[in-house]
Design a protein around this motif. Structure first.
Motif, PDB file in Angstrom:
ATOM      1  N   LEU A  87       0.893  -1.177  -0.008  1.00  0.00           N
ATOM      2  CA  LEU A  87      -0.011   0.022  -0.189  1.00  0.00           C
ATOM      3  C   LEU A  87       0.777   1.228  -0.004  1.00  0.00           C
ATOM      4  CD1 LEU A  87      -2.798   1.313   0.162  1.00  0.00           C
ATOM      5  CD2 LEU A  87      -2.676   1.035   2.779  1.00  0.00           C
ATOM      6  N   GLN A  88       0.929   2.032  -1.000  1.00  0.00           N
ATOM      7  CA  GLN A  88       1.785   3.107  -1.075  1.00  0.00           C
ATOM      8  C   GLN A  88       0.864   4.589  -0.597  1.00  0.00           C
ATOM      9  OE1 GLN A  88       4.796   3.056  -2.136  1.00  0.00           O
ATOM     10  NE2 GLN A  88       4.791   0.970  -3.486  1.00  0.00           N
ATOM     11  N   ILE A  89       1.277   5.071   0.080  1.00  0.00           N
ATOM     12  CA  ILE A  89       0.951   6.330   0.592  1.00  0.00           C
ATOM     13  C   ILE A  89       1.842   7.530   0.386  1.00  0.00           C
ATOM     14  CG2 ILE A  89      -0.175   7.793   2.551  1.00  0.00           C
ATOM     15  CD1 ILE A  89      -1.191   4.948   3.895  1.00  0.00           C
ATOM     16  N   ILE A  90       1.469   8.174  -0.373  1.00  0.00           N
ATOM     17  CA  ILE A  90       2.363   9.445  -1.100  1.00  0.00           C
ATOM     18  C   ILE A  90       2.054  11.013  -0.377  1.00  0.00           C
ATOM     19  CG2 ILE A  90       3.364  10.265  -3.140  1.00  0.00           C
ATOM     20  CD1 ILE A  90       3.016   7.431  -4.097  1.00  0.00           C
ATOM     21  N   PRO A  91       2.581  11.580   0.293  1.00  0.00           N
ATOM     22  CA  PRO A  91       2.276  13.159   0.290  1.00  0.00           C
ATOM     23  C   PRO A  91       2.392  13.670  -0.956  1.00  0.00           C
ATOM     24  CG  PRO A  91       3.894  12.491   2.074  1.00  0.00           C
ATOM     25  CD  PRO A  91       3.728  11.215   0.948  1.00  0.00           C
ATOM     26  N   VAL A  92       1.386  14.680  -1.088  1.00  0.00           N
ATOM     27  CA  VAL A  92       1.385  15.383  -2.652  1.00  0.00           C
ATOM     28  C   VAL A  92       1.917  17.035  -2.361  1.00  0.00           C
ATOM     29  CG1 VAL A  92       0.113  16.407  -4.553  1.00  0.00           C
ATOM     30  CG2 VAL A  92      -0.381  13.925  -3.677  1.00  0.00           C
ATOM     31  N   PHE A  93       2.811  17.401  -2.941  1.00  0.00           N
ATOM     32  CA  PHE A  93       3.196  18.673  -2.879  1.00  0.00           C
ATOM     33  C   PHE A  93       2.498  19.785  -4.056  1.00  0.00           C
ATOM     34  CE2 PHE A  93       6.092  16.734  -0.428  1.00  0.00           C
ATOM     35  CZ  PHE A  93       6.190  17.463   0.861  1.00  0.00           C
TER      36      PHE A  93
END
Length: 154
Positions: A87-93
């Motif tokens: 499960l990939q959890i990726i903060p977005v900028f």
């Protein structure tokens, strides 16, 4: 019987670049060599980097954009990568670029386009990407971003 768990990976960051191109606000999409699909900038955090430092580096490596205006988009891109069971959890900028921002791609991408929100959503293959773009557009184009979301680059 043991219960298997799905590992969670939080070592990736992503960023959506926005620039006024010929008088219209656009977002940057690039076509990946690996997979051949359209996407925004993303990459792994290296060493002791903080997430915001990783996205600055990734932008420069992939596009030659030197980021000067960076925001925490307050959005977590998430997806399940079934083939590796992660499960990939990726903060977005969000990266706000000057008008007519030039781009020079590295070897990870074959082409780029500055596109409208609707064009971006039509080009990308994944529902999660479309959700990211809707969120970024709503909070950084349709509305002025909160100064509380600005990342101090030092």
């Amino acid at each position: 019987m043991t219960t298997q768990k799905i590992p969670v990976n939080t070592s990736i960051v992503s960023g959506v670049a926005l620039s006024e191109i010929d008088g219209e606000m656009k977002m940057l999409l690039m076509k990946r060599v690996k997979g051949g699909y359209w996407c925004h900038v993303a990459g792994s955090i290296e060493g002791e980097e903080k997430g915001w430092q990783a996205i600055l580096r990734e932008f420069y490596e992939e596009t030659q954009i030197s980021v000067t205006e960076l925001y925490n988009a307050q959005y977590l891109e998430q997806f399940f990568e079934a083939n590796i069971n992660v499960l990939q959890i990726i903060p977005v900028f969000a990266v706000l670029c000057p008008p007519n921002q030039p781009v020079t791609l590295n070897e990870e991408h074959t082409e780029y386009r500055w596109v409208s929100l609707e064009e971006a959503k039509a080009l990308v293959p994944f529902p999660g990407q479309r959700q990211v773009y809707d969120h970024v557009w709503a909070h950084f184009v349709d509305n002025r971003p909160s100064e509380h979301m600005k990342v101090t680059i030092n």
